[in-house]
Design an enzyme around this catalytic site. Structure first.
Site, PDB file in Angstrom:
ATOM      1  N   GLY A  11       0.746  -0.968  -0.301  1.00  0.00           N
ATOM      2  CA  GLY A  11       0.326  -0.004   0.287  1.00  0.00           C
ATOM      3  C   GLY A  11       1.115   1.228   0.154  1.00  0.00           C
ATOM      4  N   PHE A  12       0.048   2.773  -0.218  1.00  0.00           N
ATOM      5  CA  PHE A  12       0.817   3.526   0.158  1.00  0.00           C
ATOM      6  C   PHE A  12       2.198   3.744   1.083  1.00  0.00           C
ATOM      7  CE2 PHE A  12       0.213   8.127   2.403  1.00  0.00           C
ATOM      8  CZ  PHE A  12       0.892   8.861   1.612  1.00  0.00           C
ATOM      9  N   ASP A  57      -3.577 -12.862   2.943  1.00  0.00           N
ATOM     10  CA  ASP A  57      -5.013 -12.020   3.588  1.00  0.00           C
ATOM     11  C   ASP A  57      -4.593 -12.114   5.501  1.00  0.00           C
ATOM     12  OD1 ASP A  57      -7.697 -10.790   4.657  1.00  0.00           O
ATOM     13  OD2 ASP A  57      -8.448 -11.442   3.315  1.00  0.00           O
ATOM     14  N   LEU A  62      -1.503 -16.693   9.412  1.00  0.00           N
ATOM     15  CA  LEU A  62       0.227 -16.347   9.499  1.00  0.00           C
ATOM     16  C   LEU A  62       0.823 -17.092   9.764  1.00  0.00           C
ATOM     17  CD1 LEU A  62       2.312 -15.713   6.378  1.00  0.00           C
ATOM     18  CD2 LEU A  62       2.102 -13.298   8.206  1.00  0.00           C
ATOM     19  N   LYS A  93     -13.161  -7.003   9.527  1.00  0.00           N
ATOM     20  CA  LYS A  93     -12.679  -8.024   9.217  1.00  0.00           C
ATOM     21  C   LYS A  93     -11.250  -7.735   9.345  1.00  0.00           C
ATOM     22  CE  LYS A  93     -15.840 -11.073   7.182  1.00  0.00           C
ATOM     23  NZ  LYS A  93     -16.357 -11.287   6.527  1.00  0.00           N
ATOM     24  N   ASN A 101      -4.633 -11.663  14.541  1.00  0.00           N
ATOM     25  CA  ASN A 101      -3.764 -12.329  13.929  1.00  0.00           C
ATOM     26  C   ASN A 101      -2.451 -12.548  13.755  1.00  0.00           C
ATOM     27  OD1 ASN A 101      -5.782 -15.168  12.849  1.00  0.00           O
ATOM     28  ND2 ASN A 101      -6.279 -13.454  11.186  1.00  0.00           N
ATOM     29  N   TYR A 147     -14.003   1.433   9.411  1.00  0.00           N
ATOM     30  CA  TYR A 147     -12.517   2.201   9.748  1.00  0.00           C
ATOM     31  C   TYR A 147     -12.307   2.411  10.840  1.00  0.00           C
ATOM     32  CZ  TYR A 147      -8.252   3.485   8.555  1.00  0.00           C
ATOM     33  OH  TYR A 147      -6.700   4.015   8.209  1.00  0.00           O
ATOM     34  N   LYS A 151     -10.815   0.349  14.136  1.00  0.00           N
ATOM     35  CA  LYS A 151      -9.304   0.501  14.462  1.00  0.00           C
ATOM     36  C   LYS A 151      -9.380   0.919  15.962  1.00  0.00           C
ATOM     37  CE  LYS A 151      -6.912   1.669  10.953  1.00  0.00           C
ATOM     38  NZ  LYS A 151      -5.327   0.309  10.950  1.00  0.00           N
ATOM     39  N   ARG A 188      -8.440  10.001  -2.284  1.00  0.00           N
ATOM     40  CA  ARG A 188      -8.033  10.601  -1.668  1.00  0.00           C
ATOM     41  C   ARG A 188      -7.961  12.441  -1.804  1.00  0.00           C
ATOM     42  NH1 ARG A 188      -5.147   7.344   3.205  1.00  0.00           N
ATOM     43  NH2 ARG A 188      -4.941   5.851   0.942  1.00  0.00           N
TER      44      ARG A 188
HETATM   45  N1  UDP Z   1     -13.147  15.994  -0.339  1.00  0.00           N
HETATM   46  C1  UDP Z   1     -12.925  16.842  -1.003  1.00  0.00           C
HETATM   47  N2  UDP Z   1     -12.386  16.492  -2.402  1.00  0.00           N
HETATM   48  C2  UDP Z   1     -12.044  14.916  -2.836  1.00  0.00           C
HETATM   49  C3  UDP Z   1     -11.640  14.423  -2.409  1.00  0.00           C
HETATM   50  C4  UDP Z   1     -11.648  14.584  -0.579  1.00  0.00           C
HETATM   51  O1  UDP Z   1     -12.772  18.133  -0.995  1.00  0.00           O
HETATM   52  O2  UDP Z   1     -12.035  15.097  -3.966  1.00  0.00           O
HETATM   53  C5  UDP Z   1     -12.489  16.229   1.529  1.00  0.00           C
HETATM   54  C6  UDP Z   1     -13.377  15.259   2.054  1.00  0.00           C
HETATM   55  O3  UDP Z   1     -14.361  15.631   1.923  1.00  0.00           O
HETATM   56  C7  UDP Z   1     -12.335  16.017   3.284  1.00  0.00           C
HETATM   57  C8  UDP Z   1     -11.201  16.041   2.972  1.00  0.00           C
HETATM   58  O4  UDP Z   1     -11.381  16.247   1.892  1.00  0.00           O
HETATM   59  O5  UDP Z   1     -13.242  16.421   4.297  1.00  0.00           O
HETATM   60  C9  UDP Z   1      -9.692  15.085   3.401  1.00  0.00           C
HETATM   61  O6  UDP Z   1     -10.525  14.202   2.829  1.00  0.00           O
HETATM   62  P1  UDP Z   1      -9.954  12.410   2.364  1.00  0.00           P
HETATM   63  O7  UDP Z   1     -10.637  11.309   1.508  1.00  0.00           O
HETATM   64  O8  UDP Z   1      -8.610  12.980   1.974  1.00  0.00           O
HETATM   65  O9  UDP Z   1      -9.105  11.958   4.027  1.00  0.00           O
HETATM   66  P2  UDP Z   1     -10.317  11.801   5.317  1.00  0.00           P
HETATM   67  O10 UDP Z   1      -9.161  13.196   6.054  1.00  0.00           O
HETATM   68  O11 UDP Z   1     -11.896  12.356   5.365  1.00  0.00           O
HETATM   69  O12 UDP Z   1      -9.461  10.098   5.745  1.00  0.00           O
END
Ligand code: UDP
Length: 320
Positions: A11-12, A57, A62, A93, A101, A147, A151, A188
């Protein structure tokens, strides 16, 4: 040389960590089911003799033949569109069963294990900036709950394994992070805005753009993760890790447009439900205990990230 297992390693954040650990001379076992991770994120180290990839997964137990010294538990879909969509149940999950795990694996190997928790455990925060002692304000039945509550449950499991099973745990709470190896399609805000600007599309602000976030460049985050993992035994955290400089989403959009140029205009879309209004970490604990604070400003980090996406954007045309 330590043997270090990284779940969510393609991932990132996981891939940036794997690359850094290999550079540091460690042996890395990268585990991912590649639901949201991508092999191309680790292509620079895939043939390194100290690097092994296991497609797995973590919802399934594991076993490894090699003795593991440290585990970074990072596996989980992390972008809101990913965990609110078809991966929502899988997200819970992964957080809960996956944590059990990995904690069992840590117990068996007497390995230290670091949980990458999240600022999302604070929900819609009523305390600002957020300190670790704040217990949060989470909607348990909302679209982010898989989420956030997942978490939160993982944190609870980590502390029970620490108290009752003697597992050597570390917990960090990661705030918004950005940089190379973000998936352009994961929805994001930083990746969306940069990719929209680079391809001349409208920049989509959700809501009025007055909501705030504090953005940490990935190299700063990788640094604090390694510091926390190697901090003295008994210092469990949780520790907030993020950049305390706070920006509105509108300010971010304007910065990206000014840097990329082009003819994109800003458009406003509906705000998703439970989208936090403000978010900024209090990082006093990280400063005092780990001697860490971010050193890359948003402007500099955006330049690096824009340069990365310029090289990537062609690759992704037509994908997903
Ligand atoms: N957001 C936005 N435009 C986009 C994507 C996200 O305005 O194209 C806003 C989203 O509604 C949130 C903030 O940017 O208020 C950060 O969103 P992101 O999904 O990156 O992370 P979050 O902090 O919400 O987990």
């Amino acid at each position: 040389m330590k043997t270090i297992l990284v779940t969510g390693g393609t991932g990132f954040l996981g891939s940036n960590l794997c690359i850094r650990l290999i550079k540091n001379g460690e042996k890395v076992i990268c585990v991912d089911n590649n639901y949201t991770g991508r092999m191309r994120n680790v292509e620079s180290i895939i043939n390194h003799p100290n690097f092994t990839f296991i497609e797995h997964d973590i919802c399934e137990p594991l076993e490894t033949e090699e003795e593991i010294n440290q585990i970074y538990n990072m596996a989980c879909p992390a972008s809101p569109p990913a965990y609110q969509g078809s991966y929502s149940i899988k997200t819970t999950k992964t957080c809960v069963i996956g944590a059990i795990n990995m904690l069992e694996l840590a117990k068996k190997h007497k390995a230290r294990i670091l949980q990458t928790s999240t600022s999302e455990i604070y929900g819609e925060p009523l305390v600002h900036p957020q300190v670790e002692s704040y217990r949060g304000n989470v909607n348990p039945i909302g679209i982010r709950a898989c989420y956030d509550e997942g978490k939160r449950c993982a944190e609870s499991l980590f502390f029970d394994y620490y108290r009752h099973e003697g597992v050597d745990i570390k917990v960090i709470r990661i705030f918004n992070t950005y940089g190379p190896n973000m998936d352009p399609n994961d929805g994001r805000v930083v990746s969306n805005f940069i990719c929209q600007a680079l391809s001349g599309q409208d920049i989509t602000i959700y809501g009025q753009g007055n909501q705030t976030r504090s953005f940490c460049y990935v190299d700063d985050l990788t640094e604090v993760m390694i510091r926390m993992m190697n901090s003295p035994a008994g210092f469990t955290g949780p520790v907030n890790t993020g950049n305390p400089e706070e920006f509105t989403i509108k300010e971010l959009a304007e910065m990206v447009v000014a840097k990329v140029g082009g003819k994109s205009k800003i458009v406003y879309k509906d705000l998703p439900s439970d989208d936090p209004t403000q978010r900024r970490p209090d990082i006093t604990l990280a400063k005092n205990k780990l001697g860490w604070e971010p050193c890359i400003k948003l402007s500099e980090g955006l330049d690096k990230t824009i340069a990365y996406f310029k090289t990537q954007i062609e690759l992704y045309k037509g994908e997903k």
